[in-house]
Design an enzyme around this catalytic site. Structure first.
Site, PDB file in Angstrom:
ATOM      1  N   SER A 147     -10.116  17.769   0.872  1.00 25.98           N
ATOM      2  CA  SER A 147     -11.487  18.922   1.110  1.00 25.98           C
ATOM      3  C   SER A 147     -12.752  18.461   0.129  1.00 25.98           C
ATOM      4  CB  SER A 147     -10.542  20.216   0.881  1.00 25.98           C
ATOM      5  OG  SER A 147     -11.439  21.260   1.268  1.00 25.98           O
ATOM      6  N   GLU A 196      -8.272  22.167  11.613  1.00 30.55           N
ATOM      7  CA  GLU A 196      -8.886  22.355  10.333  1.00 30.55           C
ATOM      8  C   GLU A 196      -9.485  23.533   9.971  1.00 30.55           C
ATOM      9  OE1 GLU A 196      -9.218  20.002   7.906  1.00 30.55           O
ATOM     10  OE2 GLU A 196      -9.780  17.977   8.750  1.00 30.55           O
ATOM     11  N   HIS A 202      -6.118  22.504   7.911  1.00 33.12           N
ATOM     12  CA  HIS A 202      -6.708  22.002   6.569  1.00 33.12           C
ATOM     13  C   HIS A 202      -5.847  21.853   5.591  1.00 33.12           C
ATOM     14  CE1 HIS A 202     -10.275  20.616   4.367  1.00 33.12           C
ATOM     15  NE2 HIS A 202      -9.960  21.781   3.455  1.00 33.12           N
TER      16      HIS A 202
END
Ligand SMILES: *[C@@H]1O[C@H](CO)[C@@H](O)[C@H](O)[C@H]1NC(C)=O
Ligand SMILES: *[C@@H]1O[C@H](CO)[C@@H](O)[C@H](O)[C@H]1NC(C)=O
Ligand SMILES: *[C@@H]1O[C@H](CO)[C@@H](O)[C@H](O)[C@H]1NC(C)=O
Length: 578
Positions: free
Chosen positions: A211, A341, A458
């Site tokens: 991320s 995600e 995610h």
């Protein structure tokens, strides 16, 4: 239905997930700064390994050093007990919790899969940069090395300054910006100079991150400060071109916070002098003035920027432009995405809310949630948001029934559209190969954020390499198999610079614009294979909107400042002044 999302995250963070405390009296290592004594801990499979947690790599950035670039740490006398975790002071987006951590936080964590350290061993080194939107997170909750400690590589993680403390910029020389990334670069330098004493190979350093950590990894490819400090990189769900990776208008935001904590904004210098005096927690509380919704939107009010003055800068040109010119550190790069995600941002931002609310709030909140408040002309906000709504929701009202349209929108905007640009351009820009995977495996372990439908969210693939909060002590058979595949994959990549998984030949992304994108599909332990696809996301739709921040960055770049741009600016300045 999503009532529990936030609360459960906070609960997980607060109880600190009492992972087993290591036993003291671990091995002692001599580094140029002094003696460091680690502790023994147990790997996933109960192998004893050595952990050195909390070694200072920089002088504590407190007092006059707040908002300054990091300085290399001093020596100490005696033996440093390396058995402590730090969290950089940050604002956790929920009123009842508020600030966490300390400003004295620039520490490294070194994990060696041995009971006895052999400085001549030259193990490959895997560095992990934690995520958290450049605003939160810590190695403690995100970089548990237990899985990799059953293999032969050293794992290193570090704290870096977050939010306003890491990313304040006055857009001039007073505070140029990117201190959090300069911290990371200094940590990489520390690793290069010190890892040999732990048995690591300074000529084999692989940087990984998830991320915001993934975008950080990618940004290091564009930084003078990090050149030569690593040999391979893996950006898991995030690249330098994602719409949240670079932030806009940092001075305007700094002034808003300054006003909130009663500091003058008359000049950058006076403002920063005042902001240095404000007590840390109060300063962090001042961030709340920037959120328009739930203390969580925008997700990244402070983050990386392109610095104005190249001297000492971490980043002095837009990555899009550098990719186009081929001005990129030339070592192999992997990036990836998960299929869903968007589940994570949607779960996080809209926790505990009825989706139908967003019918009304669409225009007010979405311009921030989709990171386009600053990058679309105000006069076009409504039109752009209305087109997006039409495209993703057709004519359906927003409700739980079309939650996956919401998720898809966030997946595309926050991740996939720009991932595609990144892999194509990066493959064209370097001699080294670029690899990509798409992860659609749905894990058996608890899914986060809680209360959302199951999917490959995610961060889900990240926890197959590093233990994070909510990872159970024992994985299901399928999860364990996937974890083994991921561990093998990253270990092999660190060793050879060529990734593979389950002996599938992993084809790199081709540089030419018109080829399909090769990717490794990771769907479940039995379904791991090479595929290719023309488009990762509906680029045509997104390219038709006037929010092309990467392309637009070209137009406002310094080359154009001479000539007509200056004239236009002067005219605008005069008009404004009137
Ligand atoms: C590791 O040891 C713990 C406690 O002794 C035990 O419960 C666990 O099953 C062991 N795990 C493995 C993989 O051997
Ligand atoms: C600071 O911001 C908070 C949150 O937006 C607000 O409640 C408070 O009134 C502000 N204080 C000042 C002095 O502006
Ligand atoms: C590909 O690389 C070449 C050489 O560096 C450059 O001229 C060209 O603009 C690049 N193409 C794209 C689409 O970035």
């Amino acid at each position: 239905m999503m009532m529990f999302v936030f609360v459960s995250y906070l609960f997980a963070v607060l109880i600190g997930l009492a992972t087993c405390q290591g036993s003291l009296d671990g091995p002692t290592v001599k580094i140029p700064q002094g003696l460091v004594q680690g502790i023994y801990k147990k790997s996933y499979k109960n192998k004893t390994y050595s952990a050195f947690e909390g070694i200072p790599y920089a002088v504590p950035p407190v007092g006059d050093l707040r908002f300054k670039p990091p300085q290399a740490a001093a020596k100490w006398t005696g033996v440093l007990k390396a058995n402590k975790h730090y969290e950089c002071l940050h604002f956790l987006p929920l009123v009842i919790v508020g600030p966490r951590g300390t400003e004295d936080c620039l520490y490294a964590y070194v994990y060696v899969p041995r009971e006895t350290i052999n400085p001549n061993e030259l193990l490959d080194v895997i560095v992990h940069i934690h995520g958290g939107a450049f605003m939160m997170g810590s190695p403690k909750f995100m970089v548990g090395p237990e899985f990799l400690m059953d293999r032969d590589a050293i794992v290193v993680s570090m704290n870096y300054r977050l939010g306003i403390l890491g990313f304040l910029s006055t857009e001039d020389d007073v505070v140029p910006g990117n201190n959090g990334l300069k911290d990371q670069s200094l940590a990489l330098e520390w690793i290069k100079h010190n890892i040999k004493y732990f048995g690591g190979n300074p000529a084999s350093i692989t940087i990984t991150g998830l991320s915001a950590g993934a975008a950080s990894v990618h940004l290091h490819y564009f930084s003078q400060l990090s050149k030569g400090l690593f040999h391979r990189g893996f950006s898991q769900s995030g690249t330098a071109l994602n719409c949240w990776a670079l932030t806009e208008n940092p001075l305007e935001k700094a002034k808003a916070v300054a006003k909130n904590v009663s500091c003058t904004t008359s000049s950058s210098k006076k403002m920063v002098e005042c902001l240095r005096q404000v007590e840390g927690n109060a300063l962090i509380q001042g961030l709340r003035t920037l959120f328009v919704y739930m203390d969580a939107v925008p997700i990244t009010p402070f983050g990386p920027i392109v610095e104005k003055n190249p001297n000492g800068a971490f980043l002095s040109e837009h990555p899009y432009k550098m990719l186009q010119k081929g001005d990129v550190y030339d070592v192999p790069w992997i990036t990836s995405n998960t299929k869903d995600e968007g589940l994570f941002p949607v779960g996080l931002i809209f926790a505990g809310k009825k989706f139908s609310e967003f019918e009304e709030k669409w225009y007010d909140i979405m311009q921030y949630a989709l990171e386009m408040h600053y990058t679309v002309k105000p006069s076009l906000h409504r039109e752009v948001l209305s087109n997006i709504k039409k495209y993703y929701f057709k004519d359906q009202p927003i409700s739980e029934d079309n939650m996956f349209s919401f998720v898809k929108l966030f997946s595309d905007r926050m991740f996939l559209v720009d991932a595609e640009k990144s892999v194509r351009m990066h493959a064209n820009a370097t001699q080294s190969e670029v690899y990509y995977y798409l992860f659609s495996y749905i894990e058996d372990m608890p899914h986060f954020p809680f209360g959302m439908p199951k999917g490959a969210s995610h961060g889900d693939d990240g926890r197959l390499m590093f233990k994070m909060f909510l990872t159970p002590p024992k994985l299901s058979d399928n999860d364990e198999q996937m974890m083994e595949y991921f561990a093998d994959f990253i270990i092999n990549f660190a060793r050879k610079g060529i990734p593979s998984m389950k002996s599938v030949e992993w084809l790199p992304v081709k540089p030419d614009k018109d080829s399909n994108i090769n990717y490794l599909q990771i769907a479940d332990p039995d379904t791991i294979s090479m595929k290719s696809v023309a488009r990762l996301a509906p680029d045509d739709f997104w390219d038709s909107l006037p929010i092309r921040e990467n392309e637009n960055a070209m137009a406002s770049s310094s080359d154009m400042v001479q000539g007509k741009f200056v004239i236009i600016s002067i005219v605008l300045f005069v008009i404004n002044a009137i």
